[in-house]
Design a protein around this motif. Structure first.
Motif, short mmCIF file in Angstrom:
data_model
loop_
_atom_site.label_atom_id
_atom_site.label_comp_id
_atom_site.label_asym_id
_atom_site.label_seq_id
_atom_site.Cartn_x
_atom_site.Cartn_y
_atom_site.Cartn_z
N GLY A 97 0.78 -1.23 0.00
CA GLY A 97 0.00 0.00 0.00
C GLY A 97 0.80 1.28 0.00
O GLY A 97 0.24 2.36 0.10
N GLY A 98 2.11 1.18 -0.11
CA GLY A 98 2.92 2.39 -0.19
C GLY A 98 2.74 3.07 -1.53
O GLY A 98 2.17 2.51 -2.46
N TRP A 99 3.21 4.30 -1.62
CA TRP A 99 3.14 5.02 -2.89
C TRP A 99 3.88 4.22 -3.95
O TRP A 99 3.50 4.18 -5.10
N SER A 100 4.97 3.57 -3.54
CA SER A 100 5.72 2.67 -4.40
C SER A 100 6.21 1.50 -3.54
O SER A 100 6.11 1.54 -2.32
N ALA A 105 17.57 -1.41 0.84
CA ALA A 105 19.00 -1.36 1.15
C ALA A 105 19.57 0.05 1.15
O ALA A 105 20.41 0.37 1.97
N ASN A 106 19.13 0.89 0.24
CA ASN A 106 19.75 2.21 0.08
C ASN A 106 18.82 3.37 0.40
O ASN A 106 19.16 4.51 0.17
N GLY A 111 12.27 8.33 4.08
CA GLY A 111 11.65 8.15 2.77
C GLY A 111 10.72 6.96 2.75
O GLY A 111 9.63 7.00 2.16
N MET A 112 11.14 5.88 3.41
CA MET A 112 10.30 4.68 3.49
C MET A 112 9.01 4.98 4.24
O MET A 112 7.92 4.58 3.82
N ASP A 114 7.63 8.00 4.79
CA ASP A 114 6.81 9.00 4.08
C ASP A 114 6.02 8.39 2.94
O ASP A 114 4.82 8.65 2.80
N GLN A 115 6.66 7.57 2.11
CA GLN A 115 5.94 7.02 0.96
C GLN A 115 4.91 5.98 1.40
O GLN A 115 3.86 5.85 0.79
N THR A 116 5.18 5.26 2.47
CA THR A 116 4.19 4.32 3.00
C THR A 116 2.99 5.09 3.55
O THR A 116 1.84 4.74 3.29
N THR A 117 3.25 6.15 4.30
CA THR A 117 2.18 6.98 4.86
C THR A 117 1.33 7.60 3.76
O THR A 117 0.10 7.61 3.85
#
Length: 172
Positions: A97-100, A105-106, A111-112, A114-117
């Motif tokens: 369900g994340g934005w992507s 790993a990197n 960022g992980m 934010d895009q999940t939220t």
């Protein structure tokens, strides 16, 4: 006698800007790089799941909310209602369900998160849906952030992932 249960999970993994732009993936443009048409995938899935002549036990799982949001917001109201009915019958569902489907790993943990939220907020607001399964089938490595914070921390009951380190695989 032993029984082998095989589970097939029709799902997506549509990169949000890997080799092409979001619009090129979505509309099926610039196919000299890679053939992809996310809009066509979603249109075809919706039509197949709504077809009264097909098995009503069919299901489909969608992963990348960026593409889904672009498609969903362009649907006419009757199609949105039909999709909501498929969701309520669990024929159309969401994993991750994340934005992507972010790399692990990197990617910085902010960022992980934010895009999940962003993806979860869209699904909750538009459809009343909160994914219960994490789906990381294309990461280049794994991180403690995904395993800890972005699994139970966002309400996932399970996490499925692909690509295992070759040493870990050999030890199994």
């Amino acid at each position: 006698r032993r029984t082998l249960n095989v589970h097939l999970v029709p799902h997506t993994h549509d990169d949000v800007g890997w080799l092409k732009t979001v619009d090129q993936y979505y509309y099926g443009l610039n196919n000299t790089i890679q053939q992809a048409n996310v809009k066509l995938i979603l249109d075809s899935v919706l039509n197949a799941l709504l077809d009264p002549n097909t098995n009503q036990n069919r299901t489909f799982t969608y992963v990348e909310t960026k593409f889904f949001s672009k498609w969903y917001t362009s649907l006419p109201t009757p199609s949105k209602q039909s999709l909501k009915e498929l969701i309520s019958k669990k024929q159309f569902s969401f994993a991750n369900g994340g934005w992507s489907m972010h790399d692990e790993a990197n990617t910085h943990y902010m960022g992980m998160i934010d895009q999940t939220t962003l993806g979860h907020t869209f699904l909750k607001k538009e459809l009343g849906v909160v994914p219960k399964v994490g789906w990381q089938i294309d990461p280049f490595g794994h991180s403690a952030t995904q395993g800890g914070l972005l699994t139970s921390g966002v309400g996932f009951d399970a996490l499925y992932f692909g690509r295992i380190h070759y040493v870990d695989l050999e030890n199994r």
